[in-house]
Motif scaffolding. Structure first.
Motif, mmCIF file in Angstrom:
data_model
loop_
_atom_site.group_PDB
_atom_site.id
_atom_site.type_symbol
_atom_site.label_atom_id
_atom_site.label_comp_id
_atom_site.label_asym_id
_atom_site.label_seq_id
_atom_site.Cartn_x
_atom_site.Cartn_y
_atom_site.Cartn_z
ATOM 1 N N PRO A 1 29.627 49.035 45.417
ATOM 2 C CA PRO A 1 29.797 48.132 46.579
ATOM 3 C C PRO A 1 29.933 46.712 46.356
ATOM 4 N N HIS A 2 29.449 46.464 44.802
ATOM 5 C CA HIS A 2 29.707 44.798 44.600
ATOM 6 C C HIS A 2 31.046 44.518 43.855
ATOM 7 N N VAL A 3 31.748 45.654 43.757
ATOM 8 C CA VAL A 3 33.236 45.314 43.159
ATOM 9 C C VAL A 3 34.260 45.236 43.889
ATOM 10 N N ARG A 4 35.166 44.165 43.673
ATOM 11 C CA ARG A 4 36.170 43.891 44.409
ATOM 12 C C ARG A 4 37.599 44.004 43.339
ATOM 13 N N LEU A 5 38.357 44.902 43.709
ATOM 14 C CA LEU A 5 39.398 45.403 42.622
ATOM 15 C C LEU A 5 40.687 44.603 43.348
ATOM 16 N N ASN A 6 41.584 44.505 42.389
ATOM 17 C CA ASN A 6 42.880 43.806 42.673
ATOM 18 C C ASN A 6 42.519 42.115 43.013
ATOM 19 N N THR A 7 41.440 41.493 42.396
ATOM 20 C CA THR A 7 41.142 40.269 42.781
ATOM 21 C C THR A 7 41.122 39.410 41.466
ATOM 22 N N GLU A 8 42.066 38.612 41.190
ATOM 23 C CA GLU A 8 41.904 37.939 39.811
ATOM 24 C C GLU A 8 41.528 36.293 40.294
ATOM 25 N N VAL A 9 40.827 35.741 39.338
ATOM 26 C CA VAL A 9 40.183 34.488 39.452
ATOM 27 C C VAL A 9 41.560 33.694 39.010
ATOM 28 N N ARG A 10 41.835 32.851 39.960
ATOM 29 C CA ARG A 10 42.718 31.585 39.574
ATOM 30 C C ARG A 10 42.062 30.541 39.048
ATOM 31 N N ARG A 11 40.997 30.129 39.612
ATOM 32 C CA ARG A 11 40.459 28.444 39.296
ATOM 33 C C ARG A 11 39.008 28.772 39.735
ATOM 34 N N ALA A 12 38.352 28.029 39.089
ATOM 35 C CA ALA A 12 36.734 27.973 39.113
ATOM 36 C C ALA A 12 36.335 26.556 39.019
ATOM 37 N N ALA A 13 35.625 25.709 39.886
ATOM 38 C CA ALA A 13 35.040 24.512 39.794
ATOM 39 C C ALA A 13 33.634 24.282 39.996
ATOM 40 N N PHE A 14 33.151 23.427 39.312
ATOM 41 C CA PHE A 14 31.542 23.210 39.566
ATOM 42 C C PHE A 14 31.496 22.194 40.554
ATOM 43 N N ASP A 15 30.903 22.390 41.565
ATOM 44 C CA ASP A 15 30.763 21.150 42.597
ATOM 45 C C ASP A 15 29.252 20.332 42.205
ATOM 46 N N GLU A 16 29.375 19.189 42.136
ATOM 47 C CA GLU A 16 28.082 18.411 41.374
ATOM 48 C C GLU A 16 27.057 18.344 42.572
ATOM 49 N N ARG A 17 27.482 18.101 43.758
ATOM 50 C CA ARG A 17 26.628 17.821 44.694
ATOM 51 C C ARG A 17 25.820 19.018 45.253
ATOM 52 N N SER A 18 26.616 20.155 45.397
ATOM 53 C CA SER A 18 25.973 21.328 45.917
ATOM 54 C C SER A 18 25.373 22.212 44.621
ATOM 55 N N GLY A 19 25.755 22.047 43.387
ATOM 56 C CA GLY A 19 25.400 22.720 42.227
ATOM 57 C C GLY A 19 25.871 24.048 42.270
ATOM 58 N N LEU A 20 26.957 24.423 43.079
ATOM 59 C CA LEU A 20 27.632 25.568 43.084
ATOM 60 C C LEU A 20 29.212 25.648 42.606
ATOM 61 N N TRP A 21 29.319 26.804 42.176
ATOM 62 C CA TRP A 21 30.585 27.188 41.661
ATOM 63 C C TRP A 21 31.716 27.722 42.724
ATOM 64 N N GLN A 22 32.754 27.138 42.878
ATOM 65 C CA GLN A 22 33.722 27.400 43.544
ATOM 66 C C GLN A 22 34.843 28.181 43.024
ATOM 67 N N VAL A 23 34.827 29.473 43.413
ATOM 68 C CA VAL A 23 35.716 30.377 42.637
ATOM 69 C C VAL A 23 36.993 30.625 43.780
ATOM 70 N N GLU A 24 38.066 30.439 43.250
ATOM 71 C CA GLU A 24 39.356 30.767 43.971
ATOM 72 C C GLU A 24 40.032 32.037 43.485
ATOM 73 N N THR A 25 40.037 33.024 44.415
ATOM 74 C CA THR A 25 40.725 34.197 43.916
ATOM 75 C C THR A 25 42.215 34.471 44.351
ATOM 76 N N SER A 26 42.956 35.404 43.859
ATOM 77 C CA SER A 26 44.276 35.754 44.166
ATOM 78 C C SER A 26 44.364 36.010 45.573
ATOM 79 N N ARG A 27 43.286 36.384 46.230
ATOM 80 C CA ARG A 27 43.386 36.664 47.645
ATOM 81 C C ARG A 27 43.134 35.464 48.432
#
Length: 517
Positions: A103-129
């Motif tokens: 249930p945790h797996v997302r197929l056909n989903t490639e990571v294009r870009r990931a950036a760390f947001d210093e204000r929130s301390g979160l990674w913003q992960v952009e996918t091919s979808r």
């Protein structure tokens, strides 16, 4: 700043990239720790990583099944002592099903870009979808052997026959009656060459350097053995421990005490002499570097295949490729219909082609301009809460990578527990800690057999060993048994900071409504 939890979904605990052994093992560990707010992103249409992709004939592992498997999941009906590709992939699917990971797996989903947001301390992960996932931690499990490497050869684009890489085997192409050229003599090539020789009218192997190939002590695992292992769990541990000890002893020779390798060289010499009767061919197949400098290979079919009359071994360089031929440096034309690359993988380009940006918008590829490095092969200074499985300098020349992955998974799991206990804090490994660790590591690697002059995928273009671990695996396990918080800077963040449409990390996209479980 006003918080609106009804509008802003809670971030995920982790985004895991890749569903090979690393991603699957990490997901199982998180589930066992009670963490369910995570996803596994897989660019393909099925899980499995390298054991999904490499379906070439003869594909198998060179580490015995009891050790090339998770320590917590030993009750599996391996058909052979050294598992084949389809059985390893079946084991991975078994683990995903048994431990509720699907249930945790997302197929056909490639990571294009990931950036760390210093204000929130979160990674913003952009996918091919077109999604943007928000997570406390980004865990990469993409491995080192996932992007096929193709040599740059003049005229390759002009070749009119069939061309493919072993990692992208074309099963629809019939080799019967064909003149086949195999370029490369790495771990994959020695396994599929026998299949090529059996089918082809003539096969030509283009060898740059000869590998050390030892006989593989493979056999079927009997029903009685399976019955005993299920009813006497101690036997499982005994077999696994024995295999581990034998392989770990090889590491002593690779890293420090070369005489340990002498029996292996003697065995190789005997294997070569018994299978190759022609002296000229034996000379071609004799390596010109110390045993272990390149990965020692195990196979029972390679030398026998090369001894057959429809095979030729070429050791000269390739000048160019024509429409239906390969021209070697001496000007000889070799007529071919099919070209198969057994040239391995782009192993030193860690995490490529993903774009990873950390603090101050620094790109990871820029941080690694002089060669990839990380603390424990897991974390990189300037990239908080980024954890790599099978990262820089965690490959092995002597033991099971699954054992190494379990060490890393334990470390990352402990780090995730720290993050969950400190919702307003991110952890960034100190630059002095990372530098000191890698100085010591490179010093140790300077004494290893890999530094004795051969060219291998362990060494990058500048001569730095970015791939291999410079010690024994039990030493690495001791170093990674817990997250060493003292070596990390704590960064105050607010994970509930709203992200606006003009956020530079999000462009005009919005985060999907994924609530934490």
């Amino acid at each position: 700043m006003k918080r609106d939890d009804a509008v802003m979904p809670q971030p995920l605990t982790a985004v895991i990239v890749g569903t090979g052994f690393g991603g699957i093992g990490m997901a199982i560990k998180l589930r066992k720790a009670g963490v369910t707010a995570f996803v596994l992103l897989e660019k393909s249409d099925q899980i499995g990583g390298t054991w999904r992709d490499n379906t070439y004939p003869g594909a198998a592992c060179d580490v015995p099944s009891p050790l090339y498997s998770f320590s917590f999941e030993q009750d599996f009906d391996w058909p052979r002592f050294y598992s084949r590709q389809q059985d390893i992939h079946r084991y991975q699917l078994h683990c995903v099903s048994k431990y509720g990971i699907a249930p945790h797996v997302r197929l056909n989903t490639e990571v294009r870009r990931a950036a760390f947001d210093e204000r929130s301390g979160l990674w913003q992960v952009e996918t091919s979808r077109g999604e943007v996932l928000r997570a406390r931690a980004l865990i990469t499990a993409t491995g080192q052997l996932n992007r096929p490497a193709y040599p740059k050869i003049a005229g390759l684009e002009s070749f009119r026959g069939k061309v493919f890489h072993s990692a992208r085997w074309d099963h629809g192409h019939d080799l019967r009656g064909k003149r086949v050229a195999v370029i490369g003599t790495g771990a994959s090539a020695i396994q599929f060459v026998a299949h090529v020789v059996e089918k082809a009218a003539h096969a030509t192997l283009f060898q740059r350097t000869a590998p050390y190939v030892l006989p593989k002590p493979d056999r079927n695992i009997t029903r009685v053995e399976h019955w005993l292992h299920r009813r006497v769990p101690f036997l499982q541990k005994l077999v696994r421990g024995t295999v581990y000890s034998v392989f770990e002893s090889l590491g002593v020779g690779l890293l420090k005490f070369r005489p340990v390798l002498a029996p292996m060289k003697a065995l190789w010499k005997l294997h070569l002499r018994l299978t190759i009767k022609d002296r000229a061919l034996r000379a071609k197949l004799t390596p010109d570097y110390p045993i272990g400098c390149k990965r020692i290979l195990f196979d029972n079919t390679y030398y026998r295949a090369l001894a057959k009359p429809n095979v030729s071994v070429e050791t000269g360089g390739i000048r160019e490729i024509g429409a239906n031929c390969i021209v070697t440096d001496d000007g000889t034309r070799h007529e071919v219909d099919t070209l198969i690359f057994g040239t391995g993988f782009a192993a030193s380009g860690f995490l490529a082609p993903m774009e990873i940006r950390g603090r101050s918008d620094r790109e990871l590829s820029a941080a690694w301009r002089d060669g990839a490095e990380a603390y424990l092969g897991i974390t990189v200074s300037g990239f908080p809460n980024l954890y790599m499985l099978y990262g820089p300098n965690t490959n092995l020349g002597h033991n099971s990578i699954v054992y190494m992955l379990e060490s890393q998974i334990q470390y990352v799991s402990d780090a995730i527990a720290r993050l969950r206990a400190s919702p307003d804090t991110s952890f960034d490994v100190r630059p002095d800690v990372q530098s000191a660790f890698n100085r010591q590591l490179q010093h140790a690697l300077g004494n290893a057999v890999w530094a004795e002059g051969c060219k291998s995928w362990y060494i990058n273009a500048s001569g730095k060993n970015t791939n291999n671990w410079g010690g024994l695996t039990f030493t690495y396990r001791r170093l990674t048994r817990r997250f060493d918080r003292v070596n990390y800077d704590a960064i105050a963040t607010d994970p509930l900071v709203p992200l606006t449409a003009d956020d530079p990390h999000l462009a005009t996209r919005s985060a999907p409504a994924i609530a934490a479980a």
